[in-house]
Write an enzyme that holds these catalytic residues in place. Structure first.
Site, PDB file in Angstrom:
ATOM      1  N   SER A  13      -3.544   2.297   3.842  1.00  0.00           N
ATOM      2  CA  SER A  13      -3.372   0.875   3.569  1.00  0.00           C
ATOM      3  C   SER A  13      -2.046   0.385   4.159  1.00  0.00           C
ATOM      4  O   SER A  13      -1.824   0.507   5.357  1.00  0.00           O
ATOM      5  CB  SER A  13      -3.458   0.638   2.060  1.00  0.00           C
ATOM      6  OG  SER A  13      -3.522  -0.725   1.751  1.00  0.00           O
ATOM      7  N   HIS A  43      -7.731  -0.394   6.085  1.00  0.00           N
ATOM      8  CA  HIS A  43      -8.779  -1.245   5.524  1.00  0.00           C
ATOM      9  C   HIS A  43      -8.240  -2.658   5.382  1.00  0.00           C
ATOM     10  O   HIS A  43      -7.060  -2.916   5.608  1.00  0.00           O
ATOM     11  CB  HIS A  43      -9.280  -0.701   4.179  1.00  0.00           C
ATOM     12  CG  HIS A  43      -8.247  -0.682   3.085  1.00  0.00           C
ATOM     13  ND1 HIS A  43      -8.498  -0.207   1.824  1.00  0.00           N
ATOM     14  CD2 HIS A  43      -6.946  -1.097   3.047  1.00  0.00           C
ATOM     15  CE1 HIS A  43      -7.421  -0.315   1.071  1.00  0.00           C
ATOM     16  NE2 HIS A  43      -6.468  -0.844   1.790  1.00  0.00           N
TER      17      HIS A  43
END
Length: 215
Positions: free
Chosen positions: A111, A136
């Protein structure tokens, strides 16, 4: 989040910081291991990215620039990600200071951790062989009146667009390729992260030159 809200094992583990004792002309001096590494221009991000961690890392980056504005800083990352605004504060500070910042993934960079990894100095972004990288799109929840939910949803879309642009800038991929990769959780090996442009090299040994011990 307070200490009471955190996993007791995490709090216990983070409190076990080794101390380093050095002999000087004035006697012994002791440092915690992270302060000693900071003297060598090494910064660690371990665990989630949240506001307090972000402030500490930004302060370390600014301090090291004040000491020497041209010497490289080594930034080691082992993080599952965290708060987007906290991560972007670190990223912006990395770009703001004059020092080149090399990034090294140990364990995982997921992330926001992956964005910080990619945001290092071009040609000096590394990962160890068994490190994992995950990218993501940002996630978040919304509650309240319908108009408030709409505002928050619009903000998430704006943040997603900005993160995609940052990944595009540092990876060399097209915006369409970035959007496709970030549509769902995408886990990458160190070699796959290199192929995608998130890092420059997979290393087994420290890529930086070491100074021989005079003793």
């Amino acid at each position: 989040m307070t200490i009471r809200d955190r996993d007791p094992l995490e709090v216990f583990s983070n409190s076990l910081v080794p101390m380093v004792v050095e002999q000087t002309a004035r006697g012994e001096r002791s440092f915690d291991i992270f302060s000693r590494l900071l003297q060598e221009r090494i910064i660690f991000l371990t665990g989630p990215v949240y506001d307090q961690v972000s402030s500490l890392i930004c302060a370390q980056l600014l301090y090291l620039e004040s000491v020497n504005p041209t010497k490289e800083i080594s930034f080691y990352i082992n993080s599952p990600g965290g708060v987007v605004s906290a991560g972007l504060a670190i990223y912006d500070t990395m770009q703001y200071i004059r020092c080149p910042v090399s990034t090294v993934c140990i364990g995982q960079a997921a992330s926001m951790g992956s964005l910080l990894l990619a945001g290092g100095e071009k040609g000096h972004r590394y990962a160890l062989p068994n490190a994992r990288v995950m990218v993501h799109q940002p996630s978040g929840g919304a509650q309240g009146q319908a108009s408030d939910i709409e505002i928050q949803a619009r903000e998430i879309l704006i943040i997603r667009q900005r993160l995609n642009e940052i990944y595009r800038e540092h990876t060399g991929q097209t915006l369409e390729q970035i959007e496709q990769k970030l549509e769902r959780d995408s886990y990458l090996s160190a070699n796959e992260a290199r192929e995608f442009g998130l890092i420059d090299k997979v290393v087994e040994r420290n890529p930086h030159e070491t100074t021989p011990d005079p003793s």
